[in-house]
Design an enzyme around this catalytic site. Sequence first.
Site, PDB file in Angstrom:
ATOM      1  N   ARG A 181      33.261  35.533  42.906  1.00  0.00           N
ATOM      2  CA  ARG A 181      32.463  34.864  41.867  1.00  0.00           C
ATOM      3  C   ARG A 181      33.303  33.867  41.082  1.00  0.00           C
ATOM      4  NH1 ARG A 181      30.611  40.423  40.066  1.00  0.00           N
ATOM      5  NH2 ARG A 181      31.110  40.651  42.260  1.00  0.00           N
ATOM      6  N   LYS A 205      42.423  46.714  48.038  1.00  0.00           N
ATOM      7  CA  LYS A 205      41.401  47.443  48.784  1.00  0.00           C
ATOM      8  C   LYS A 205      42.026  48.615  49.534  1.00  0.00           C
ATOM      9  CE  LYS A 205      38.470  43.403  49.742  1.00  0.00           C
ATOM     10  NZ  LYS A 205      37.219  43.857  49.137  1.00  0.00           N
TER      11      LYS A 205
END
Length: 280
Positions: free
Chosen positions: A251, A177
């Site tokens: 996920r 990130k």
Amino acid sequence: GDLRDAAGAGVRAAGEARNVVVDMPHANAEEFEALAEGAGLGAYRFTAYKSGAGAATKVSVVTGVPAAPVKRVRRILEAQCAVRDLVNTPGGDLGPSEFVRRIRSLADGPGNLAIDVEVLEEEELRAKGCGGLLGVGKGSQEPPRLVRMEWNPAGARAHIALVGKGITFDSGGMSLKSHEGLTDMKTDMAGAATVLGAVITAARLALPIRVTAWLALAENMPGADAQRPSDIITMFDGTTVEVTNTDAEGRLVMADALARAVTEEPDAVLDVATLTGAQI
């Protein structure tokens, strides 16, 4: 909702006041619960890392409501504040192992004697084929865990499964990130903290519902053995998944936990997860 929000805003506006009184003598039980919950959350402060922190604000609600709803709200607030403490704790102090320790401490607290806690460690996850959790946790010095909690009272009328994302810190892995994106990533375990609070509250309120909570705990770091884009992993239910972005780790851990949760055939499954930045 309006009463809860107003009480919370009012108490928060009082700042560091030692005592705040909410005067609603004619409130019914439902209104009292909203007022008391809002006031309690408004008074919440996270002071674990502050020196010389002032005394906590004492909130009093003037009401003619009998004692039972008062006890109910107190139990709800205790769980909500415990969840907030977890979410506010820096990621370096709340890795998967420390999270497990806090889960056990909360589950063993007063009134929680009937909560069962099972922790699947790295070897068990490998044996059960939980490739999502294992893949995400590869770059961390701390292995992942899958925690199962259960409140199962006699005569339960339904079975609800709760599944929570517990990424204790999300660097993005090899798909690192930006600096700005890293700022709030200690909160990426808020889903797991929420389902923990829910099952504890169900037990403290003696709800006549079986509740199983699944907490998928891992730290997503860009270590030497970290998961790589283009890796293919096999999930708990046998599905193979190609990883194209290691910052889409939520996920993967949730897929393992959800696939495991449905094997018990609950009546409903609810998942709680910070799967996108927009949910912050």
